[in-house]
Design a protein around this motif. Structure first.
Motif, short mmCIF file in Angstrom:
data_model
loop_
_atom_site.label_atom_id
_atom_site.label_comp_id
_atom_site.label_asym_id
_atom_site.label_seq_id
_atom_site.Cartn_x
_atom_site.Cartn_y
_atom_site.Cartn_z
N ASP A 24 64.14 -18.77 12.37
CA ASP A 24 62.94 -17.98 12.09
C ASP A 24 62.94 -17.61 10.62
N PRO A 25 61.92 -18.04 9.85
CA PRO A 25 61.95 -17.80 8.40
C PRO A 25 61.71 -16.34 8.02
N VAL A 26 61.26 -15.51 8.96
CA VAL A 26 61.01 -14.10 8.67
C VAL A 26 62.23 -13.26 9.01
N SER A 27 62.75 -13.41 10.22
CA SER A 27 63.88 -12.59 10.66
C SER A 27 65.23 -13.24 10.33
N GLY A 28 65.24 -14.55 10.12
CA GLY A 28 66.50 -15.25 9.89
C GLY A 28 67.25 -15.56 11.17
N ARG A 29 66.65 -15.26 12.31
CA ARG A 29 67.30 -15.48 13.61
C ARG A 29 67.26 -16.97 13.95
N GLU A 30 68.36 -17.48 14.50
CA GLU A 30 68.38 -18.88 14.93
C GLU A 30 67.59 -19.01 16.24
N LEU A 31 66.66 -19.97 16.27
CA LEU A 31 65.81 -20.17 17.43
C LEU A 31 66.37 -21.22 18.39
N GLY A 32 67.20 -22.10 17.90
CA GLY A 32 67.76 -23.13 18.78
C GLY A 32 68.31 -24.31 18.01
N ARG A 33 68.97 -25.19 18.75
CA ARG A 33 69.54 -26.41 18.17
C ARG A 33 69.21 -27.58 19.10
N ARG A 34 69.20 -28.77 18.52
CA ARG A 34 69.01 -29.95 19.35
C ARG A 34 69.58 -31.19 18.65
N GLU A 35 69.77 -32.24 19.42
CA GLU A 35 70.19 -33.53 18.90
C GLU A 35 68.93 -34.37 18.73
N TRP A 36 68.43 -34.45 17.50
CA TRP A 36 67.25 -35.28 17.24
C TRP A 36 67.61 -36.74 17.51
N GLY A 37 66.84 -37.39 18.37
CA GLY A 37 67.12 -38.78 18.71
C GLY A 37 68.23 -38.95 19.72
N GLY A 38 68.67 -37.84 20.36
CA GLY A 38 69.75 -37.92 21.33
C GLY A 38 69.40 -38.82 22.50
N VAL A 39 70.42 -39.45 23.06
CA VAL A 39 70.21 -40.41 24.15
C VAL A 39 70.26 -39.74 25.52
N TRP A 40 71.23 -38.84 25.72
CA TRP A 40 71.37 -38.25 27.05
C TRP A 40 71.95 -36.86 26.96
N PRO A 41 71.46 -35.91 27.74
CA PRO A 41 70.32 -36.05 28.65
C PRO A 41 69.00 -36.01 27.88
N ILE A 42 67.99 -36.66 28.43
CA ILE A 42 66.65 -36.62 27.81
C ILE A 42 65.92 -35.41 28.36
N THR A 43 65.55 -34.52 27.46
CA THR A 43 64.84 -33.30 27.83
C THR A 43 63.55 -33.22 27.03
N ARG A 44 62.78 -32.21 27.29
CA ARG A 44 61.53 -32.06 26.53
C ARG A 44 61.82 -31.79 25.06
N GLU A 45 63.03 -31.30 24.76
CA GLU A 45 63.36 -31.00 23.37
C GLU A 45 63.65 -32.25 22.55
N ASN A 46 64.11 -33.32 23.20
CA ASN A 46 64.45 -34.50 22.41
C ASN A 46 63.72 -35.77 22.85
N VAL A 47 62.78 -35.66 23.81
CA VAL A 47 62.15 -36.88 24.33
C VAL A 47 61.33 -37.60 23.25
N VAL A 48 60.64 -36.85 22.39
CA VAL A 48 59.83 -37.49 21.35
C VAL A 48 60.73 -38.19 20.34
N SER A 49 61.78 -37.51 19.91
CA SER A 49 62.68 -38.13 18.94
C SER A 49 63.47 -39.27 19.59
N PHE A 50 63.74 -39.17 20.90
CA PHE A 50 64.38 -40.28 21.61
C PHE A 50 63.51 -41.53 21.52
N LEU A 51 62.21 -41.37 21.77
CA LEU A 51 61.29 -42.51 21.70
C LEU A 51 61.16 -43.01 20.27
#
Length: 432
Positions: free
Chosen positions: A111-138
């Protein structure tokens, strides 16, 4: 000679078919990667906090202090209002093993205002495929097939698809040649049927004539775009290995720092001695001397080359003019010396041609209409591959039926072949 080209077109097409269906469909989807990612992952990409943004460089430095196994390789310097600060990450080397740490993520959202971390992900990750990485997986599937690293090389998928794209480019010309009538006068009049689909060819989806017409006419009407997409796919996937060296031999290219250095193996990166803040300050001073009006929009560090880059653009304009990207300045990560620049649509004719490869392939060179066109063409590529396989399959069945019929005893020839079999046999005999 024509028969040899028919055989070449058939087997090249069959060899490529599955790959072109896959890349065609994924290409149609990833034309809208940012929009789809925003839709699926607002909890990562959006920030509801109100107030003044903290310094992205201070947030970057804080993240690296708190996560000593991680190195930031890309950071926005001026996120759009309402967007999170999306940092790209690579692992640092573990001194105990001499290899990179296993982090399990390569992107962090703050978060650029509070500096709080909102989350992490594996961009382009293979497994498991979730809504967080499905676009980058494709997205990664589209250009690399997710083939794993072997013998220290992680570009096998890109090399394979690059070779397929080169074969596809050549096959486009073979296919075009095969649509031309065989000599004679008024050949252009006899070519006209090749551009049409016979609607009376039969309503059956697997009809030979319907698929043949769709394949031939569809390929002709979109031929120019097919050649462009195929060639740019080749140039992007084999850029360093084939395309850039070949261009350098036939035309004058202005090398970037990345072409003047050989990259190190990813488990042996170059440790920078300058911080992002120091490099960004140098770049701002240089941009000011050049009279650039755009602010510093993002910064990156390429550890395999030991090169920093600072890109200049207004928030939201990171794709630059016609999709070629923003102006950027390069600096050495060890001593901070200036290494060069890249300015959109400037340089020699060869420089501009090289810059145009991604904007043309993605359709961004034409803005929104171009992206729509590329999305449609992705489906066309898949459809042409499917119809090509159906044509081969139907002809193969017809040839097998013909062979079986001819091998029957003479007496059996007095009896007419049944409906489907007779239709297949006649299709084989009429087919080109």
């Amino acid at each position: 000679m024509r028969a040899a080209w028919v055989v070449a077109h058939r087997w090249i097409g069959l060899a490529m078919a599955a790959f072109l269906v896959l890349t065609g469909v994924t290409g149609a989807i990833i034309s809208w990667d940012h929009e789809l990612d925003d839709l699926l992952n607002p909890h990562l990409l959006k920030s509801a906090s109100k107030g003044e943004h903290l310094s992205p460089l201070s947030l970057l430095e804080r993240f690296e202090r708190e996560n000593p196994k991680a190195r930031v390789t890309f950071a926005p310097l001026a996120p759009e209002p309402g967007d999170s600060l999306a940092l790209f990450i690579t692992p640092r080397v573990d001194p105990a093993t001499g290899r990179q740490h296993e982090l399990g993520y390569n992107q962090v959202f703050i978060d650029p205002v509070s500096g709080r971390e909102l989350g992490r992900r594996e961009w382009g990750g293979v497994w498991p495929i979730t809504r967080e990485n499905v676009v980058s997986f494709l997205y990664k599937l589209h250009f690399s097939l997710h083939l794993p690293e072997m013998w220290g090389i992680d570009r096998w998928g890109q090399w394979l698809l690059g070779a397929i794209a080169l074969a596809w480019t050549l096959d486009c010309f073979i296919g075009f040649y095969l649509t031309l009538p065989r000599g004679g006068t008024r050949w252009w009049q006899r070519w006209k049927p090749a551009w049409r689909v016979r609607t009376a060819a039969g309503a059956r989806l697997l009809s030979y004539k319907l698929n043949f017409d769709l394949h031939r006419a569809g390929g002709l009407w979109t031929w120019g775009l097919l050649v462009v997409i195929a060639f740019t796919a080749f140039s992007l996937n084999l850029f360093f290995e084939v395309f850039y060296p070949a261009m350098s031999k036939i035309s004058q290219l202005t090398p970037t720092p990345f072409h003047q250095r050989a990259p190190l193996e990813r488990h042996s990166p170059i440790e920078p001695r300058l911080s992002y803040a120091q490099v960004v300050e140098k770049a701002k001073d240089e941009a000011g001397r050049r009279g650039w009006k755009e602010p510093a929009g993002s910064a990156f560090y390429a550890p395999e080359w030991g090169i920093y880059g600072v890109q200049f653009f207004h928030p939201g304009d990171d794709h630059g003019a016609a999709g070629v990207g923003p102006a950027r300045l390069y600096y050495d990560g060890i001593d901070g010396r200036y290494l060069g620049d890249l300015q959109p649509w400037k340089g020699t004719a060869a420089d501009i041609f090289v810059q145009a490869q991604f904007p043309v392939h993605s359709g961004r060179i034409l803005g929104l209409p171009g992206r729509i066109l590329i999305s449609i063409m992705g489906l066309v590529v898949a459809a042409l591959s499917v119809t090509g396989v159906v044509i081969w399959w139907r002809k193969r069945r017809a040839a097998a039926l013909r062979s079986a019929t001819q091998s029957q005893p003479q007496a059996s020839h007095a009896h007419p072949t049944g409906g489907e079999e007779a239709w297949l046999k006649s299709e084989y005999e009429r087919s080109p």
